[in-house]
Design an enzyme around this catalytic site. Structure first.
Site, PDB file in Angstrom:
ATOM      1  N   GLU A   1       0.858  -1.192   0.000  1.00 45.30           N
ATOM      2  CA  GLU A   1       0.000   0.000   0.000  1.00 45.30           C
ATOM      3  C   GLU A   1       0.892   1.239   0.000  1.00 45.30           C
ATOM      4  OE1 GLU A   1      -2.550  -0.503   3.415  1.00 45.30           O
ATOM      5  OE2 GLU A   1      -3.669  -2.114   2.462  1.00 45.30           O
TER       6      GLU A   1
ATOM      7  N   HIS B   1      -8.580   9.272   3.741  1.00 48.05           N
ATOM      8  CA  HIS B   1      -8.225   8.177   2.832  1.00 48.05           C
ATOM      9  C   HIS B   1      -8.426   8.691   1.418  1.00 48.05           C
ATOM     10  CE1 HIS B   1      -8.040   4.337   0.825  1.00 48.05           C
ATOM     11  NE2 HIS B   1      -7.596   3.802   1.949  1.00 48.05           N
TER      12      HIS B   1
ATOM     13  N   HIS C   1     -10.799   9.553   7.521  1.00 46.45           N
ATOM     14  CA  HIS C   1     -10.536   8.127   7.732  1.00 46.45           C
ATOM     15  C   HIS C   1      -9.977   7.803   9.116  1.00 46.45           C
ATOM     16  CE1 HIS C   1      -9.618   4.059   6.486  1.00 46.45           C
ATOM     17  NE2 HIS C   1      -8.321   4.217   6.680  1.00 46.45           N
TER      18      HIS C   1
ATOM     19  N   ARG D   1      -0.240   8.741   9.293  1.00 48.40           N
ATOM     20  CA  ARG D   1      -0.068   7.306   9.538  1.00 48.40           C
ATOM     21  C   ARG D   1       0.256   6.555   8.254  1.00 48.40           C
ATOM     22  NH1 ARG D   1      -3.501   2.988   9.010  1.00 48.40           N
ATOM     23  NH2 ARG D   1      -5.403   4.234   8.797  1.00 48.40           N
TER      24      ARG D   1
HETATM   25  C1  SIN Z   1      -6.893   0.583   3.160  1.00 52.50           C
HETATM   26  O1  SIN Z   1      -7.118  -0.596   3.043  1.00 52.50           O
HETATM   27  O2  SIN Z   1      -6.584   1.301   2.215  1.00 52.50           O
HETATM   28  C2  SIN Z   1      -6.991   1.182   4.528  1.00 52.50           C
HETATM   29  C3  SIN Z   1      -5.996   0.580   5.420  1.00 52.50           C
HETATM   30  C4  SIN Z   1      -5.569   1.555   6.473  1.00 52.50           C
HETATM   31  O3  SIN Z   1      -6.282   2.511   6.765  1.00 52.50           O
HETATM   32  O4  SIN Z   1      -4.459   1.402   6.977  1.00 52.50           O
END
Ligand code: SIN
Length: 517
Positions: free
Chosen positions: A114, A236, A344, A379
């Site tokens: 990610e 997010h 988020h 974060r």
């Molecule tokens: C996501 O799956 O993009 C969110 C995961 C997160 O907030 O760390």
């Protein structure tokens, strides 16, 4: 009867904590309360997973540490980052031992990637990791006879010296609403743990469920417990533009991890001009990049193009996204997904030490409501579930020790007063409460969102202050309802975010004020 431990909130942090203590000592009485049913909370909606270094051929704890520090934009506590990353595998193995299943590739855990991660290290269960964790922990927690679960109980206020006949500078439990009994009850406890999550509901568009109203943060604020970094609200980058059954639906970053691209209506990939890491830059950068794009075009969204991801992979790795998109007429992989940023995660919260204890003795905070120093100003993706596991463990060990030390007597707890004031009403007699909640969300979204300015903060302060005064008056003159409780917390936290934002004088991580650009 005085409880040994009162745990408020039943997401990954609260449940892990309760299980850990119960495993170590079956004699401690633990009361676990949940505002709704045990399932409802942010954990259940987490799609991505848990960041853990597993592939030592390519990855290392040093790399995970570096990625976390980089994403946090120089504001993380390096000592905390180090121990969280180093303890990750032990905590993950315990979770697996308790029954959690992660996706595997042959015998090894499947690893995703990610934004902000330099290597593949996200362990997950399809695109529903949180739901799976919640189920595993629910089942485990119910095996302990010394844990009493009270669902449909709402935190009103912490019991502190303000209520005590003799001052001992501690937290003594909490006043909570029993929604079924329609009354406010006192739960005295030697140790109180807040695992109440964040307050995404302060914003009109949030990936959080509507119950994420910062109840623990509000109660801690009224108890004068120190909080920090509240203006560091993470958005997010990719929530589905259209609500599904009234809720905002997240599209996990893992989709970009396997090739999803962020494009304009002209199919231009705009993130590469913002950052060399493009759509996989840390979240603050991607969310700002998308919002900038939205602000300058007519369409109020951008496209997430997942056409390079084979249908088979969509169906096996992202079955929930595949199904949900289809339910609103988006056929993957052919159709692009319209996405917008959504509130988020709270990077800040109740300031805690390395064992998750707040500055008020006997009060611990774990998970999103805490500020441990791990996240800094932004974060790193999938570090939140990890933080919850590591700090729940540390807090449990600390509490087990604390319970061995001399504590106030049972008579002291017994003498603490019952709730003083109007009781609880199930009926919402105040039409103004939902109206004010919506107004607050609009103000926060418009003036305290991804982009802020000194003027927008000033305007928001005045308007939020007006709402605060109204809510205060309702609170003093009416029976409490859940909605009023939530609004009381929301307005306090909104006000605190604005006041702390006004004290910041540089842009860092998710915090961005145009006047400091
Ligand atoms: C996501 O799956 O993009 C969110 C995961 C997160 O907030 O760390």
């Amino acid at each position: 009867m005085v409880q040994d431990l009162l745990v408020i909130g039943t997401g990954i942090s609260g449940l892990t904590f309760a299980i850990k203590v119960a495993e170590q000592n079956p004699n401690y009485s633990i009361t676990l309360i949940s505002k709704s049913d045990i399932n409802e909370g942010n954990t259940r909606y987490a799609q991505g997973g848990i960041a853990v270094v597993r592939n030592l051929k390519k990855d290392s704890t040093e790399k995970h540490i570096e990625d976390t520090l980089q994403a946090g934009d120089g504001a993380c506590d390096p000592e905390v980052v180090k121990f969280v990353v180093e303890e990750a595998n032990q905590r993950l193995n315990e979770l697996i031992h308790w029954g959690m299943e992660f996706d595997k590739n042959k015998e090894k855990l499947h690893l995703g990637i990610e934004g902000g991660h330099s290597e593949k290290r996200i362990v997950h269960y399809k695109d529903q990791t949180g739901k799976q964790i919640q189920q595993a922990l629910n089942a485990k927690v119910k095996t302990f006879p010394n844990i009493t679960l009270l669902e449909n109980h709402t935190l009103v206020d912490l019991i502190t010296d303000h209520h005590a006949p003799v001052k001992k500078n501690r937290c003594y439990g909490a006043y909570v609403i029993s929604q079924e009994q329609e009354e406010i009850v006192k739960i005295s406890s030697k140790i109180t743990v807040l695992s109440t999550g964040g307050a995404g509901s302060l914003y009109a568009y949030s990936t959080n469920p509507s119950i994420a109203t910062g109840d623990g943060l509000g109660a801690a604020y009224r108890a004068k417990v120190q909080m920090e970094r509240l203006p560091f609200v993470q958005f997010h980058p990719t929530a589905l533009r259209d609500k599904v059954k009234g809720n905002v639906f997240l599209i996990t970053e893992a989709v970009r991890g396997v090739g999803g691209k962020l494009c304009t209506a002209e199919q231009e990939e705009f993130m590469l001009s913002e950052d060399p890491r493009g759509a996989l830059a840390p979240r603050d950068i991607v969310a700002r990049g998308i919002q900038k794009q939205i602000n300058k075009q007519k369409e109020k969204f951008v496209w997430l193009d997942g056409s390079s991801i084979p249908k088979k992979q969509w169906k096996s790795e992202f079955p929930n996204i595949y199904k949900t998109c289809l339910s609103i007429g988006i056929q993957l992989p052919e159709d692009p997904i319209p996405v917008v940023p959504a509130a988020h995660y709270f990077c800040g919260g109740i300031k805690v030490n390395h064992h998750s204890e707040s500055q008020l003795k006997g009060l611990y905070a774990i998970g999103e409501c805490s500020a441990t120093g791990l996240h800094g100003a932004n974060r790193l993706a999938s570090n939140s579930l990890l933080e919850a596991l590591v700090f729940a463990h540390r807090a449990a060990l600390d509490c087990l020790k604390a319970l061995q030390k001399p504590l106030p007597s049972d008579a002291f707890y017994k003498a603490l007063p019952q709730w003083d004031g109007e009781g609880y009403s199930k009926k919402n007699t105040l039409d103004e409460v939902p109206v004010l909640r919506k107004k607050l969300q609009e103000i926060m979204t418009r003036s305290v969102g991804i982009f802020k300015s000194t003027q927008s903060l000033q305007q928001a302060e005045e308007k939020i202050n007006d709402i605060y005064l109204e809510v205060h008056q309702f609170y003093n003159q009416n029976k409490l309802t859940n909605d009023l409780c939530e609004l009381r917390n929301m307005v306090s936290i909104a006000y605190l975010i604005i006041k702390q934002a006004q004290e910041l004088n540089e842009n860092k991580g998710v915090f961005y004020n145009h006047d400091y650009a």
